[in-house]
Structure formats: structure tokens, C-alpha cells
Enzyme design. Structure first.
Site: not given
Ligand code: G6P
Length: 608
Positions: A2, A27, A74, A100-101, A481, A485, A488, A504, A603
Site C-alpha cells: 500500500c 510498490r 494491496w 497502510n498496515g 537469485e 529473477k 518474478e 539428488h 516492492k
Molecule cells: C520484496 C521485493 C524483493 C525484495 C524483498 C526484500 O519481495 O519484491 O525485490 O528483495 O521484498 O526487500 P528489502 O526491501 O528488505 O530488501
């Protein structure tokens, strides 16, 4: 997740709020809304979907008013819908609130309110705030919000206007960020500076359990106990153009291409080549204890967690410290015994990730010392850790993190090098490390120069439904990672595995339809990676190798090669991750995905 943006001033609020909401789009959200007051009535509009839907709904309706609040939602409680979008109102349509929250005791509060005859219009937890504030309101809106804060449990960053209290916005926070922005044309409040940075660089951070009242001329901050607070004004270094595409089709691509600069920024002023020792001003307050430390736990989520996993190997290589990495969301459920003088390093781009915040609070309770590596200056994690290092990488807008990952790796390496040089690392090793670090920005440029080649590889494989990423040691987290990516942004299923584990399980999946990305730079893991590649090739699986420049042997074995320049083994991940980022980006692009705002992702994840 949010987003909040509010304005009270001399200008029309509507365009400022809509533009602010667009800056918060990155976000992640599913609906949006605003309320603008003109001193007599309140214009109130909400829409499911993107901000353009809200704009479309408003159309040509004239909205005059210089006080307003706006929100991107959100969904947590109640499906994404117009009915559940913020702002929410009380029954008499006086109070408008955005939040938010999560209000944890909302069920109990809702039941009590319903018994008093209140009719709810949404399924959200937020709506209780509107009704409670209305009930608590006598003459003073701030006092009504303060009383409401005493009744609710959970987390909030909230903003309220009242139809009968013109030219005034009250905001409050507990656990969700809220920042005030000051300009000569009026005052702002937002959950994220990017919503205000076009109008002002002067900000004031609200802290937990504080409220603020904003008017066109003034702002005042007080505690939940009504104690007045004086807080100094800070200047944010982000510029409006940092949040613009500057000719790139997506923020993700722009941010991938920013990495020569962001890695450079992570080192700027922090290298002492002659001594082979970095300088990190931000950790000076804890240095006497840190240099004696023999136990570190890194906590983080998502991409930041994988940076922490690489960090663990780097610390093991350069220092005598025992390092563990823990997912922040799991950390609190572990029964960890911290030896005396254990340091926790929280890695976070946003500095607001709820699980990471919760983890450091728990660690503090257990007596650990706290360091942060954070991008957003003044964020909650930055404030709640004793000391730390900022990334200085500018705003990261693409939901999938890229430039912060390599910046985090750079800073973790500097920190490990600093500790190592006070432990067992020689001057020669220190000088060699700094020389290699200084070469990184140029080397990243040479990887980026292969973007067209990487795009062509993506074109060859983007229709595959499953991908495997394999790596060992420093590059095992890069395999994870790389897979993250791809998932995502392209929604292709991908697994990141330690190459030694392939036999395995994942080997059962290998077939001509499943590409494997093998991270195989020339290091002490190379021969073992070559064996894994041969195992895949003998089962007719296509292999894309990320290999060191000039490695002719690997070219004979695999289908496609992406070369990275030679560097020290523990710096390879900073170069090797870049082709993975580009592969994910181009696959998503061929599949026409919403790259900067992938479905269901946010985000900054501010709920646990
Ligand atoms: C969300 C974002 C990721 C990020 C993660 C941790 O899942 O989409 O891209 O790596 O949060 O966020 P931070 O702000 O703590 O690095």
C-alpha cells in the site's frame, strides 16, 4: 504494497495526488482512491486496478480543493475491489481515512461498532478506523486520532481528513513508514519519499506512535501521549529524475544498466588502496566491539537474503568470523543461542520489510548487536539498528531487485575485508582485493555490452516452461537469485540449486526442453561444475554457461556462453548475476509481462 500520499497547500490537490500515486505504483497495488476537500464538501473517488482506471473514472469531473489524501491498496483483508479500496468513510461521511498496515483487533472492534448500529460498507480492517475516529471526534481531529490509536492493535501508517475541519490533515504511524514533506506551497505526507520528491527534498521522518497535523502553513508532531516533539528537517539526496525512465522501456532494465554507477557509489570514499583497508564511517560507533566479533548472523528476505548468502561465503573467505544467514521470516522461530558480542546484519533495500524488522527486534531482545545495510535513508531498519552502511544507490523502482543486490554484495565485501584486515588477512590480500573491487564498474560495463547477445539467448529459450540454475560456493546463491529473477518477472518456473545437489533430484527433470544456466567461472569449483554440465549434456539438456572470458574449453561443451571478465573468486557473483538479470528481463519482455510490476508482488513487503 500500500502507498499513501497527502497534500495540504495552496495548489490544487488532485493533480499532485494522482501524480504522487503514480510514483508509488512500483510498490505493487490492486486498487486506488482519493478524497479531496474544498472546505465544504469532499470529492471521493475509488477504482479497482491501475491509477489510469481511477483517472478514467474521475474523467472530466471538476475536483477543486487544496487538501487531499490518496492511496494505493494491496489487498490483505477483503478482495481487491472498489468497495474495499481506500479511503474509507464513517457513516455520516465526515471522516475519510487511508491506511497502510494491519489492524489486528479489527474483528472485535467491528463487532462492538456493529452492536452500536454502525453499518460497514467494506470487508477491510481499515474501515474500523473511520468509524472509531468519527466516534472519538469532538472538536479536535488530532485528539480523535490519538484516542483511536489507543483502541487499535497492529500496525498503521494512516492519514485522515474531516469534512468539518478544513485545511487540515492528521497522520499517524505505528510500524508503517510515514514521512512529512515540506515546501513553500504546502505540506505533504507519504509512505515513501518518491511520492513527494518532485515537489520537495526537505523531509521529516515520523516515528512509531507519533502523530502529526499538517496545514498549509505549519506542521506539528506529537506523541500518542500528546507530548509535543521537535524533529529536525532532513534533506533527501534522491532527485526527481532518478524516478524516471530516461529512455529505458522499463525501470528494471534501467536499474540493471545503472550497476556500474551503483557499485561505484557503494565504494565511493570507502577505499584505502595503499593500506588495503576500506573505511566505513557508518560503523564507527560500534567498531570497538565489531572488530572483536566472532559471530555474525545475516537476516534478510527475498533478493536481499541471497545477497546475505553470498556474504556468508565472503566473510568465511576473508575473516575468522562464523557467519550464519537466516531468512528473516524464519529467524524468530529459531532457538538461537548467540555467543557474547554477536552482531546481526540486516540487509534491506527498503528498510521497511516487516519480517526483517521483526527479526532485528527479536535479536535485540536476545542481546545481539545490530547493524543495517539499507538503501532508504531514515527507514525503520536504518533507525532501529545501532550502526550501518547505506547503499547510496538511488531509488529502486522495479519490483524485482537488481542494482541493490550488487550494491549489497559490494558493501558486504567491504565489511568482510575491513574485519579481515583486523584479523588474519595480509596487506597483500587487502591491496589485491581493493584493486579488484576498483575494476568492477568497468567489468560490469563489459558484461552489459553483451545485452544483445543475452537477448538472443532469451529469445531461444523463453518458451521453455521450466529452467534450472546451478552454481557452487560463491555462485550457489547466484543460482537461487537467477531463478528468483526469472520467476518474478517472466512467471516461468525456475529452480536454483547447489550443483552438487543436482544428482539428488533435479537431474530427473533434465530433458531437451529444460534449459540449465550453469554458473561456471574459473575458480576452485570449476572442474566440478564442468562435470555437472557434462551430466546434463549427456541427457540432452540445453546448457547456457556463464563462464570466464577466454574459457575455450567450456564453449565446446555447452549450447550458449555468456562471458564475464576474470576477477577474484569471491567477486565473481557481482559479475555473474548480471547475465541472470538480463536473461530474466528479456524472457519477460518476449512474454509481454508487466516487468516493473509483476503480478501479486510488492516492492516493499510491510506485512509479515
Ligand atoms: C520484496 C521485493 C524483493 C525484495 C524483498 C526484500 O519481495 O519484491 O525485490 O528483495 O521484498 O526487500 P528489502 O526491501 O528488505 O530488501
Amino acid at each position: 504494497m500500500c502507498g499513501i500520499v497527502c497534500y495540504v497547500g495552496r495548489r490544487q490537490a488532485k493533480p499532485i495526488l494522482l501524480d504522487g500515486l503514480k510514483q508509488l505504483e512500483y510498490r505493487g497495488y490492486d486498487s486506488a482512491g482519493l478524497a479531496v476537500a474544498d472546505g465544504q464538501s469532499v470529492a471521493y473517488h475509488r477504482a479497482l486496478g491501475k491509477i489510469v482506471e481511477l483517472e478514467r473514472k474521475i474523467g472530466d469531473i471538476e475536483i477543486n480543493g487544496t487538501t487531499g489524501i490518496a492511496h494505493t491498496r494491496w489487498a490483505t483483508h477483503g478482495e481487491p475491489s472498489e468497495r474495499n479500496a481506500h479511503p474509507h468513510r464513517d457513516m455520516d461521511e465526515n471522516v475519510y481515512v487511508i491506511h497502510n498496515g494491519i489492524i489486528e483487533n479489527f474483528h472485535i472492534l467491528k463487532r462492538k461498532l456493529e452492536k452500536k448500529g454502525v453499518r460497514f460498507r467494506s470487508e477491510t480492517d481499515t474501515e474500523v478506523l473511520a468509524h472509531l475516529i468519527a466516534q472519538n471526534f469532538e472538536e479536535d481531529l488530532e485528539e480523535a486520532v490519538r484516542r483511536t490509536m489507543g483502541q487499535v492493535e497492529g500496525t498503521f501508517g494512516l492519514a485522515v481528513i474531516h469534512r468539518k475541519v478544513p485545511g487540515r490533515i492528521v497522520v499517524a504511524r505505528r510500524g508503517s513508514p510515514l514521512i512529512l514533506g515540506l515546501s513553500k506551497d504546502g505540506h505533504f505526507a507519504a509512505s515513501d519519499v518518491s511520492a513527494m520528491v518532485r515537489h520537495t527534498n526537505e523531509v521529516v521522518h515520523l516515528q512509531d506512535n507519533e502523530l502529526a497535523t499538517l496545514t498549509v502553513e505549519d506542521f506539528s508532531i506529537s506523541t500518542a501521549q500528546a507530548k509535543h516533539i521537535e524533529r529536525s528537517i532532513e534533506t533527501v539526496e534522491w532527485r526527481a529524475e532518478d524516478a524516471e525512465l530516461n529512455g529505458f522501456p522499463h525501470f528494471m532494465l534501467k536499474e540493471i544498466f545503472e550497476q556500474p554507477e551503483t557499485v561505484e557509489n557503494a565504494m565511493r570514499g570507502r577505499l584505502e588502496p595503499g593500506e588495503g583497508v576500506p573505511k566505513l564511517g557508518g560503523i564507527v560507533p560500534v567498531w570497538e566491539s565489531l572488530k572483536e566479533c566472532r559471530h555474525i548472523v545475516i537476516v534478510a528476505c527475498g533478493t536481499s537474503y541471497y545477497a546475505g548468502c553470498v556474504g556468508m561465503y565472503v566473510f568465511e573467505k576473508l575473516t575468522e568470523v562464523d557467519v550464519e544467514v537466516e531468512l528473516a521470516s524464519e529467524f524468530r522461530y529459531r532457538k538461537l543461542n548467540f555467543p557474547a558480542n554477536t552482531f546481526i546484519i540486516a540487509l534491506s533495500q527498503s528498510g521497511e520489510t516487516a519480517d526483517t524488522l521483526a527479526a532485528i527486534r527479536e535479536a535485540k531482545r536476545k542481546g545481539a548487536r545490530l547493524l543495517g545495510i539499507v538503501n532508504v535513508v531514515g527507514s525503520s531498519i536504518a533507525r532501529e539498528t545501532e550502526a550501518g552502511v547505506y547503499n547510496h544507490a538511488g531509488p529502486e523502482i522495479g519490483v524485482a531487485s537488481t542494482k541493490i543486490f550488487t550494491s549489497q554484495l559490494t558493501i558486504l565485501t567491504l565489511l568482510a575485508l575491513l574485519l579481515g584486515r583486523h584479523q588474519n588477512l595480509s596487506l597483500t590480500e587487502g591491496v589485491e582485493a581493493i584493486r579488484a573491487l576498483q575494476e568492477l564498474p568497468g567489468q560490469i560495463r563489459s558484461v552489459l555490452a553483451q545485452a544483445n547477445h543475452i537477448e538472443a539467448i532469451a529469445q531461444k529459450y523463453y518458451s521453455a516452461n521450466n529452467w534450472l540454475f546451478l552454481g557452487r560456493k560463491f555462485n550457489y546463491p547466484i543460482a537461487m537469485e537467477g531463478a528468483l529473477k526469472l520467476k518474478e518477472v517472466s512467471y516461468i518456473h525456475a529452480e536454483g540449486y547447489a550443483a552438487g545437489e543436482m544428482k539428488h533430484g533435479p537431474i530427473a527433470l533434465i530433458n531437451p526442453e529444460m534449459p540449465t544456466v550453469a554458473l561456471a567461472p574459473l575458480d576452485d569449483m570449476y572442474e566440478k561444475m564442468v562435470s555437472n554440465i557434462q551430466e546434463i549434456k549427456s541427457r540432452r539438456g540445453p546448457v547456457i554457461a556463464i563462464a570466464t572470458e577466454g574459457d575455450e574449453r567450456i564453449k565446446e561443451m555447452v549450447d550458449d556462453v555468456i562471458e564475464i571478465p576474470a576477477t577474484l573468486d569471491y567477486l565473481n557473483p557481482i559479475l555473474a548475476v548480471i547475465p541472470c538479470q538480463l536473461l530474466a528481463y528479456y524472457c519477460a519482455s518476449f512474454l509481454n509481462r508487466d516487468i516493473d510490476k509483476p503480478r501479486n508482488l510488492a516492492k516493499s513487503v510491510t506485512v509479515e
